[in-house]
Design a protein around this motif. Structure first.
Motif, mmCIF file in Angstrom:
data_model
loop_
_atom_site.group_PDB
_atom_site.id
_atom_site.type_symbol
_atom_site.label_atom_id
_atom_site.label_comp_id
_atom_site.label_asym_id
_atom_site.label_seq_id
_atom_site.Cartn_x
_atom_site.Cartn_y
_atom_site.Cartn_z
ATOM 1 N N THR A 124 0.835 -1.207 0.000
ATOM 2 C CA THR A 124 0.000 0.000 0.000
ATOM 3 C C THR A 124 0.866 1.252 0.000
ATOM 4 O O THR A 124 0.587 2.224 -0.722
ATOM 5 C CB THR A 124 -0.925 0.004 1.232
ATOM 6 N N ALA A 183 2.505 1.693 -3.406
ATOM 7 C CA ALA A 183 1.537 2.130 -4.413
ATOM 8 C C ALA A 183 1.225 3.611 -4.259
ATOM 9 O O ALA A 183 0.987 4.321 -5.253
ATOM 10 C CB ALA A 183 0.255 1.310 -4.293
ATOM 11 N N ASP A 241 2.352 0.272 -10.641
ATOM 12 C CA ASP A 241 1.075 0.072 -9.966
ATOM 13 C C ASP A 241 0.499 -1.297 -10.314
ATOM 14 O O ASP A 241 -0.014 -2.014 -9.453
ATOM 15 C CB ASP A 241 0.095 1.183 -10.372
ATOM 16 N N LEU A 270 2.467 -4.030 -8.440
ATOM 17 C CA LEU A 270 2.122 -4.116 -7.021
ATOM 18 C C LEU A 270 0.787 -4.816 -6.809
ATOM 19 O O LEU A 270 0.629 -5.629 -5.891
ATOM 20 C CB LEU A 270 2.088 -2.711 -6.409
ATOM 21 N N LYS A 271 -0.173 -4.507 -7.661
ATOM 22 C CA LYS A 271 -1.482 -5.165 -7.549
ATOM 23 C C LYS A 271 -1.353 -6.667 -7.821
ATOM 24 O O LYS A 271 -1.965 -7.486 -7.125
ATOM 25 C CB LYS A 271 -2.465 -4.533 -8.537
#
Length: 211
Positions: free
Chosen positions: A101, A104, A144, A147-148
């Protein structure tokens, strides 16, 4: 009898004058010496310090993701049958989620397009088909997305590590490792860090162009 003390006083004053006359240039010379210049240079800021600090922070953010994820992987792979107690899994999952988190939140975002002035309403036209998945992926921010994907792989691993099926654990570990590599690669590609110069190292792939 009085001439001797007067002569001594005059001699003392003369010596003092000579000393004072030579002391001034010496002090000035010290301030202009190479050592004085070096001290002034040491107090000056490092050239492009802010840019270099941003690069250091980028590496630190990537390391912040690597450590908790590798701790989770180590715990799973060392556990009997790859199974963790629910409490241990929750304890290991929390820092992973927090790190992802945080990373991101610091990832660069694509610039927003300006909103054009409102125009008169036009007759309705058939809706255009949605962009293809590949086009959506190419237009998204690589870090992004990485990371997801990593968080999804970690969630799958945690589910397998608490579900009692060893075969599922074996299949869930490689995607987490791949996710870590993707996060590091996306971080390096979009951070402005210097290119690697290790002899024999193949070049990194170019980041996809943003539409």
């Amino acid at each position: 009898m009085r001439a001797l003390p007067v002569r001594r006083i005059a001699t003392t004053v003369l010596c003092a004058s000579l000393l004072l006359g030579t002391a001034g240039p010496v002090v000035a010379a010290e301030s202009d010496s190479p050592q004085g210049s070096a001290q002034e240079a040491a107090r000056a800021p490092v050239p492009e310090a802010n840019k270099l600090l941003a690069q250091v922070k980028t590496l630190g953010d990537a390391g912040g993701v690597l450590t908790p994820v590798t701790d989770l992987l180590t715990a799973v792979l060392k556990a009997d049958g790859g199974q963790l107690p629910a409490a241990d899994a929750t304890k290991l999952a929390a820092p992973v989620k927090d790190a992802i988190t945080k990373a991101a939140a610091t990832a660069p975002k694509a610039p927003e397009t300006s909103v054009a002035p409102e125009a008169p309403a036009l007759p309705q036209t058939p809706a255009l088909p949605k962009a293809l998945p590949d086009e959506d992926k190419a237009a998204a921010e690589p870090k992004d997305d990485a990371l997801k994907a990593l968080q999804t792989a970690v969630d799958t691993l945690l589910k397998s590590a608490t579900g009692g099926d060893v075969t599922k654990v074996a299949g869930a570990v490689p995607p987490v490792l791949t996710g870590l590599v993707n996060v590091v690669a996306a971080t390096l590609l979009g951070s402005g860090l210097p290119a690697p110069d290790l002899a024999g190292l193949s070049a990194l792939p170019k980041a996809p162009a943003l539409s």
